[in-house]
Design a protein around this motif. Structure first.
Motif, PDB file in Angstrom:
ATOM      1  N   LEU A 139      11.431 -20.446 129.595  1.00 43.58           N
ATOM      2  CA  LEU A 139       9.987 -20.689 129.575  1.00 43.58           C
ATOM      3  C   LEU A 139       9.381 -20.447 130.954  1.00 43.58           C
ATOM      4  N   GLY A 140      10.123 -20.883 131.994  1.00 43.03           N
ATOM      5  CA  GLY A 140       9.637 -20.631 133.343  1.00 43.03           C
ATOM      6  C   GLY A 140       9.511 -19.152 133.637  1.00 43.03           C
ATOM      7  N   LEU A 141      10.500 -18.377 133.197  1.00 41.27           N
ATOM      8  CA  LEU A 141      10.449 -16.927 133.388  1.00 41.27           C
ATOM      9  C   LEU A 141       9.300 -16.310 132.593  1.00 41.27           C
ATOM     10  N   LEU A 142       9.086 -16.817 131.384  1.00 45.14           N
ATOM     11  CA  LEU A 142       7.968 -16.323 130.574  1.00 45.14           C
ATOM     12  C   LEU A 142       6.647 -16.578 131.283  1.00 45.14           C
ATOM     13  N   GLY A 143       6.489 -17.773 131.840  1.00 45.47           N
ATOM     14  CA  GLY A 143       5.266 -18.086 132.570  1.00 45.47           C
ATOM     15  C   GLY A 143       5.067 -17.178 133.771  1.00 45.47           C
ATOM     16  N   THR A 144       6.182 -16.850 134.450  1.00 40.92           N
ATOM     17  CA  THR A 144       6.088 -15.938 135.596  1.00 40.92           C
ATOM     18  C   THR A 144       5.637 -14.551 135.165  1.00 40.92           C
ATOM     19  N   VAL A 145       6.208 -14.044 134.091  1.00 42.38           N
ATOM     20  CA  VAL A 145       5.832 -12.712 133.591  1.00 42.38           C
ATOM     21  C   VAL A 145       4.358 -12.695 133.204  1.00 42.38           C
ATOM     22  N   LEU A 146       3.903 -13.730 132.494  1.00 41.24           N
ATOM     23  CA  LEU A 146       2.491 -13.779 132.097  1.00 41.24           C
ATOM     24  C   LEU A 146       1.583 -13.866 133.313  1.00 41.24           C
ATOM     25  N   GLY A 147       2.012 -14.641 134.313  1.00 34.67           N
ATOM     26  CA  GLY A 147       1.214 -14.760 135.529  1.00 34.67           C
ATOM     27  C   GLY A 147       1.128 -13.445 136.292  1.00 34.67           C
TER      28      GLY A 147
END
Length: 234
Positions: A139-147
């Motif tokens: 989830l943290g990686l997903l948030g980074t990609v979206l950011g």
């Protein structure tokens, strides 16, 4: 240091933490919810382990010693009031050995069932911790990609008037979610691993104690060394 400065610093700290959470977006809020669930589960498991007496096996060793010395009822008394899985399983084995109307095969089957049920009780909710430990970094990686996507879209929208602050601000906000995911996952995975090792030790101690109930003590010498050698060659 002047104590009057402390109240002024506290709101700034709170506001700074809140700004970080808001900068992380919905992914950080989801990670916070997962951390609360994980903490609640960990506290529950610690209380469960404490009430079950995990790690305490003195009464089991005493019962096995008494049983092998022929004091079966005293052995049963040593474990029948305990609540840890090993004691409950050993008590079941001893009760079965005192029953003349039940075969040893039936007793072994019931002992195995009781042992499995007790171990499965200790394993309850560990799957939830393992799931949180696995999903939090993702989830943290997903948030980074979206950011990062949002940051580059802002750069594209700015055209030639690109402000480096736009990119740097978007990047650090994006990386914040990865850090949050790791902060949640690392302790959860470590604690879940400790729970797994503790349950494995309980299972091994239970299996060892039950085996000693059903088998004679072959490590104790009943004859002189010379007589044992002679008996081995007969």
């Amino acid at each position: 240091m002047d104590s009057s400065l402390a109240p002024a610093e506290h709101p700034e700290t709170v506001n700074g933490a809140l700004d970080l959470v808001l900068a992380g977006g919905p992914v950080v809020w989801l990670l916070i919810a997962m951390s609360v669930i994980a903490l609640t589960t960990i506290i529950y498991k610690l209380v469960q382990f404490g009430m079950a007496g995990v790690g305490r096996s003195g009464n089991v060793e005493k019962a096995v010693t008494l049983y092998r010395n022929g004091n079966r009822r005293e052995a049963l008394a040593a474990v029948q009031s305990a609540g840890d899985p090993a004691s409950i399983t050993v008590a079941t084995a001893i009760r079965g050995s005192l029953r003349t109307d039940v075969s040893e095969a039936s007793v072994r089957e019931e002992v195995e069932r009781v042992a499995t049920a007790e171990i499965n009780t200790l394993k309850s909710h560990l799957g939830l911790l393992e799931t949180i430990g696995s999903l939090a970094p993702l989830l943290g990686l997903l948030g980074t990609v979206l950011g990062m996507i949002q940051a580059f879209r802002a750069m594209e929208a700015a055209g030639r008037n690109v402000d480096p602050a736009i990119l740097s601000g978007g990047i650090w906000a994006a990386l914040l979610t990865t850090a949050a995911g790791l902060i949640v996952a690392i302790p959860v995975v470590a604690i879940a691993s400790w729970f797994d090792r503790s349950i494995l030790q309980v299972a091994r101690k239970t299996e060892d104690a039950v085996t000693r109930i059903f088998t004679p003590d072959l490590t104790r010498r009943t004859e002189s060394p010379v007589d044992e050698v002679r008996a081995a060659h007969v």
